[in-house]
Structures are given as C-alpha cells and as structure tokens.
Motif scaffolding. Sequence first.
Motif, PDB file in Angstrom:
ATOM      1  N   LEU A 104     -24.510 -52.419  46.298  1.00 45.09           N
ATOM      2  CA  LEU A 104     -23.723 -53.556  45.814  1.00 45.09           C
ATOM      3  C   LEU A 104     -22.507 -53.089  45.023  1.00 45.09           C
ATOM      4  O   LEU A 104     -21.406 -53.636  45.165  1.00 45.09           O
ATOM      5  N   ALA A 105     -22.675 -52.073  44.169  1.00 49.73           N
ATOM      6  CA  ALA A 105     -21.552 -51.557  43.387  1.00 49.73           C
ATOM      7  C   ALA A 105     -20.485 -50.948  44.294  1.00 49.73           C
ATOM      8  O   ALA A 105     -19.281 -51.141  44.072  1.00 49.73           O
ATOM      9  N   CYS A 106     -20.915 -50.220  45.309  1.00 47.19           N
ATOM     10  CA  CYS A 106     -19.959 -49.644  46.259  1.00 47.19           C
ATOM     11  C   CYS A 106     -19.221 -50.745  47.022  1.00 47.19           C
ATOM     12  O   CYS A 106     -18.000 -50.659  47.248  1.00 47.19           O
ATOM     13  N   HIS A 107     -19.941 -51.771  47.430  1.00 42.13           N
ATOM     14  CA  HIS A 107     -19.321 -52.906  48.118  1.00 42.13           C
ATOM     15  C   HIS A 107     -18.310 -53.581  47.197  1.00 42.13           C
ATOM     16  O   HIS A 107     -17.203 -53.950  47.625  1.00 42.13           O
ATOM     17  N   ARG A 108     -18.658 -53.718  45.926  1.00 43.95           N
ATOM     18  CA  ARG A 108     -17.787 -54.376  44.949  1.00 43.95           C
ATOM     19  C   ARG A 108     -16.489 -53.601  44.737  1.00 43.95           C
ATOM     20  O   ARG A 108     -15.413 -54.184  44.603  1.00 43.95           O
ATOM     21  N   TYR A 109     -16.559 -52.264  44.726  1.00 50.22           N
ATOM     22  CA  TYR A 109     -15.399 -51.446  44.378  1.00 50.22           C
ATOM     23  C   TYR A 109     -14.787 -50.697  45.561  1.00 50.22           C
ATOM     24  O   TYR A 109     -13.960 -49.805  45.373  1.00 50.22           O
ATOM     25  N   GLY A 110     -15.195 -51.049  46.783  1.00 51.95           N
ATOM     26  CA  GLY A 110     -14.567 -50.451  47.956  1.00 51.95           C
ATOM     27  C   GLY A 110     -14.928 -49.003  48.197  1.00 51.95           C
ATOM     28  O   GLY A 110     -14.108 -48.207  48.660  1.00 51.95           O
TER      29      GLY A 110
END
Length: 354
Positions: A76-82
């Motif tokens: 989720l964090a990777c998805h949030r920050y590209g």
Amino acid sequence: MTRLHDHLAEAIKDPDPIRVRSGGSPEEDLICLRFETMKVYSALGAVRHLLDTGRVHPGDTLIDSSSGIYAHALALACHRYGMKCHIVGSTTVDRTLRVQLEILGATVEQVPSSNNLQLDQNLRVRRIGEILRDNPTYHWMQQYHDDIHYLGYRAVADLVASLVPSGPVCLVGGVGTGASTGAIAAYLRERGRDVNLVGVQPFGSVTFGAGHTQDPEMIIAGIGSSIEFRNVRHELYDRMHWISFEYAMSAAVDLLRTSGVFAGLSAGAAYLSALWEHNCDRDRKHVFLAADTGTRYVESAFARHAEARPMASMRPREIDSLDQLAVPWSAMSWDRRESGRARRAEFPAATPSH
C-alpha cells in the motif's frame, strides 16, 4: 466532520478504539486498539523518510520479507508513493492477500512451507540476499533491523494520549520488530507520560531469550522470530509475556465471543496478558494492540473454537530467569534492561508528514 483521504493507505491505518470489559467497574475496562493492518503506520513513515532523505526515488523497487501484515502495508505504501514492491513471503500469505498484493502491483514469492520458526525466517532472508545480488538497485526495507520503522507510530502515541489524557498507562502488545509497542511507548514517554510497556513473544523467539524453547503447536507469525531483530530496544520494556498458540487462540476466541472483536493470534496473546497485568495493577489504564484481523487464522485457529480454554483456567508461570521459561505461558519482570549488545542506531527523530 468525516475526512476525505487521498489514498486507502491513509484511511486503513487508523485503529478503532474499543472498550473491552475487564470484569471490574467500567472505569477499569481495557482499551483495545483494533487495526485492520497496523504496520501501515510503519511502512508509510519509513517510505516517506526514505524519499525525503533521497535514499530512494519514485519508481525504485522496495523489497522485504513478511508473514503477511507488513507485506500488505508495504504494498500500500509503495502504491501510495509510486514505488515498486517485491515481497518474499511465508506461507501465511494466503490467496486472498496474495491476489490483493498482485493487483496493487507487488511481485510476490513464497518460501517452502515450514512449521519451524527458524527455518521459515532463514529461508526468507536467504532468498532476499539472492535477489539483492541479482538486483543491486533494490532497496531492502529491513523491517526487522532498520530504526526508520519507528517513525510512523508517533501518530498512534498521540491517539493513546487522547484516549487516556491523564494518569498512568500500561501498553501491551506483540514485540514483533520492536517498531510498534516500543515506538508507541517511547513517544508517549517523550510527552512525559508514565507508561509501563508489556511485550508479548511466542516461544522459540530469540528476541528476549526464548530461542531454546518451542511451541508444540504452530508459530504465531509476526511477533517474534528465531533471528535477531536489531531494531528492538529491550530497555523500553517493563514486563514480558511468552504465550503459546493454544493460549493465544483461546484468548482470541474469548475476545471475539465477549467483545465482538475479530482479531489475530497476537491480539489474543496481548488481551490475555493485558487482563493479567490489569489484575496485578488496577491503578493503570491498560491498552492492548490488535494488530490485524483474524481472517488469516480462521482455519488454523478460530475453526478450533470448541477447544478454547476458559480464560479463568489460564495463569502465567512467573519467572525470574530465562532458564525457567516453560510452555504454555511464562511472565517476567524485564525492568527495562538492555540486551547486552550495542545499539545499532539511536532512536530516530520524527520527520514531517506529507
């Protein structure tokens, strides 16, 4: 007013504070912080810090090992920050979670099945080493070792402070990587609060010296390990509880039956420990962490609810030496002792949230 979030990761991280009856007066009730996936705080804070300091850049690949909760949080964090995400998971990463991770853009591989805590962890770490040799530009998040995972939990400490605005507090939860219970207690103490920190560990975990023991049932994923977690600050902890699968399962079933809270095995262990600590010290408000839902434990634990022991039948063995550790439940005053090794890094300063 309801806040409109820019991403699910920001919405999903906030816990539901729930009053849990202790058997005494309403004023003595426990507070359960029930998270859908607690480590979103850890992952968001860590990824933000890495981006802010230039250690990683949008589009880079972040990699780590996980038994499930951190995998979801990091994806989720990777998805949030590209960012791109690669997870080396244990077999507790079930199909439901794996499909979500893949749709979020993460690549997922799982090590062979093992009921041995040491073998499971070592296989995952070894596989990460192989991947990093082939992909030197990947950034290993090292949730077990890097102190940046403390940063996101300042917000949870702020929540606990608002729920218990005054008076002494006892915080109870899984030690895990140390970047949850340890971080929350440290940030509360920074505010001048009187906090007793009670950590929960499974048998077989080396973090607080139980590597010579074994649980005859299954491991409780996520709260301990056969490998050293270098970001655990032993000197933060006042008390320790080591709890078996059977007792954690029994308490998790009781938590669902009596309070409607459907949470994982670590929550059951924390609930059992918090009730005991409350009975020993009624002057403190006891807050325990339920780090995830009980979904992935339906077949292995909750389906066995008929086997659950009555809560009153379970009592810890109070010990004063690690040599006395014994299944199914041992408890010990840790008294904020250091582990005997040098700290790898200092407790990190907070960074601005974005």
